[in-house]
Design a protein around this motif. Structure first.
Motif, PDB file in Angstrom:
ATOM      1  N   LYS A  78       0.863  -1.178   0.000  1.00 29.12           N
ATOM      2  CA  LYS A  78       0.000   0.000   0.000  1.00 29.12           C
ATOM      3  C   LYS A  78       0.901   1.229   0.000  1.00 29.12           C
ATOM      4  CE  LYS A  78      -3.771  -2.168   2.630  1.00 29.12           C
ATOM      5  NZ  LYS A  78      -4.836  -2.019   1.623  1.00 29.12           N
ATOM      6  N   ASN A  80       1.300   5.706  -1.002  1.00 28.18           N
ATOM      7  CA  ASN A  80       0.752   7.004  -1.363  1.00 28.18           C
ATOM      8  C   ASN A  80       1.574   7.577  -2.512  1.00 28.18           C
ATOM      9  OD1 ASN A  80      -1.095   6.793   0.692  1.00 28.18           O
ATOM     10  ND2 ASN A  80      -0.012   8.146   2.088  1.00 28.18           N
ATOM     11  N   ASP A  88      -2.911  13.674  -3.724  1.00 27.30           N
ATOM     12  CA  ASP A  88      -2.460  12.450  -3.060  1.00 27.30           C
ATOM     13  C   ASP A  88      -3.402  11.292  -3.391  1.00 27.30           C
ATOM     14  OD1 ASP A  88      -0.686  11.119  -1.124  1.00 27.30           O
ATOM     15  OD2 ASP A  88      -2.507  10.938   0.068  1.00 27.30           O
ATOM     16  N   LYS A  90      -4.003   7.045  -3.012  1.00 29.17           N
ATOM     17  CA  LYS A  90      -3.634   5.812  -2.311  1.00 29.17           C
ATOM     18  C   LYS A  90      -3.747   4.648  -3.295  1.00 29.17           C
ATOM     19  CE  LYS A  90      -5.169   7.445   2.229  1.00 29.17           C
ATOM     20  NZ  LYS A  90      -3.805   7.673   2.716  1.00 29.17           N
ATOM     21  N   ARG A 125       7.530   0.643  -5.656  1.00 29.31           N
ATOM     22  CA  ARG A 125       7.120   1.981  -5.200  1.00 29.31           C
ATOM     23  C   ARG A 125       7.604   3.052  -6.174  1.00 29.31           C
ATOM     24  NH1 ARG A 125       9.711   0.352  -0.164  1.00 29.31           N
ATOM     25  NH2 ARG A 125       8.252  -0.932   1.036  1.00 29.31           N
ATOM     26  N   ARG A 129       5.110   5.492  -8.428  1.00 31.43           N
ATOM     27  CA  ARG A 129       5.130   6.961  -8.338  1.00 31.43           C
ATOM     28  C   ARG A 129       5.388   7.578  -9.719  1.00 31.43           C
ATOM     29  NH1 ARG A 129       8.088   5.656  -3.428  1.00 31.43           N
ATOM     30  NH2 ARG A 129       6.740   6.073  -1.622  1.00 31.43           N
TER      31      ARG A 129
END
Length: 271
Positions: A78, A80, A88, A90, A125, A129
């Motif tokens: 999980k 952000n 933002d 999730k 990650r 992003r």
């Protein structure tokens, strides 16, 4: 009898030592696992030989075997991330992966047993992003979820393949937007749907009106053509034919007393 204990103690001690050595010299590799051999008095991790497969193995007691899961595994993450306009988001994703079997020794030597935390998760990650940052919240909410899933997979795979990890799939399980943004997007989608429905009704009504106009025009054209083709002579002939047919009827009595202005017979009664 006094000598027996003196002989038995060394024998028992030797037996214990043998059991310990034997236990240290055997390794059992379970299903879906593989072992990496570490030679204490050699070159360390063995990378130039295939890893140990499933089953029972005997190794020197001073060597070590590191056991790895080589079946497909799943890891959840999980995170952000930021959309293209800085909101933002999730993201709930998971990865299906497994270490490359023939390069397991290099994986152990360079990355270690916690390679998932050291390599795989940070790469996922970073890719997430990078990919999500190319899209707006509206795109993430509606049509682009499959696209970002494929892009995250490709960017992650490109990196971890060189790290002795086989990436099989990335699954984006959920994308959560800020509540206010989600409500605004849903309101906009409803308005667009209502607008499309209204346009559809207008088009349908226009087509129906065109259909009625075409039918009316067709009838008018037919009547005009028919009127133009009906001369006095044709009308007179048709009237005579109709009178003759009427006179031939067994239930009809026709009295002809003369002709009208058009020259046709006059019918005075039928009883």
């Amino acid at each position: 009898m006094d000598k027996l204990p003196k002989i038995a103690l060394p024998a028992i001690f030797a037996l214990i030592v043998l059991v310990i050595i034997f236990s240290k010299s055997t390794v059992t590799i379970g299903s879906g696992q593989a072992g990496v051999l570490y030679r204490t008095f050699g070159d360390g991790v063995v990378t130039d030989e295939p890893p140990m497969g499933e089953g029972f193995h005997i190794v020197a007691p001073w060597n070590k075997v590191f056991v790895y899961e080589v079946r497909q595994q799943e890891v959840f993450e999980k995170m952000n991330v930021l959309s293209s306009n800085g909101l933002d988001i999730k993201l709930d994703a998971s990865a299906w992966f497994q270490p490359k079997f023939n390069e397991l020794g290099k994986l152990h030597q360079e990355k270690g047993e916690d390679y998932v935390q050291r390599v795989l998760l940070p790469t996922i990650r970073s890719a997430a992003r990078s990919v999500v940052g190319r899209y707006t919240p509206e795109q993430l909410y509606s049509s682009k979820r499959d696209a970002i899933q494929a892009e995250i997979f490709e960017e992650t795979k490109k990196i971890v393949e060189d790290e002795y990890i086989q990436l099989n799939e990335i699954l984006v399980r959920d994308v959560t937007l800020p509540p206010t943004i989600k409500e605004a997007i849903e309101r906009k989608l409803r308005q667009e749907q209502e607008s499309l429905e209204y346009e559809f009704r207008l088009v349908t009504a226009k087509k129906e009106a065109e259909k009625v106009t075409i039918e009316a025009q067709g009838k008018a054209d037919a009547n005009r053509i028919l009127s133009a083709s009906l001369t006095d002579k044709i009308l007179q002939d048709k009237g005579i034919d109709a009178t003759l047919k009427l006179s031939e009827s067994p239930n009809t009595k026709v009295i002809v007393v003369g002709g009208g202005e058009s020259g046709l017979p006059l019918i005075l009664g039928n009883n």
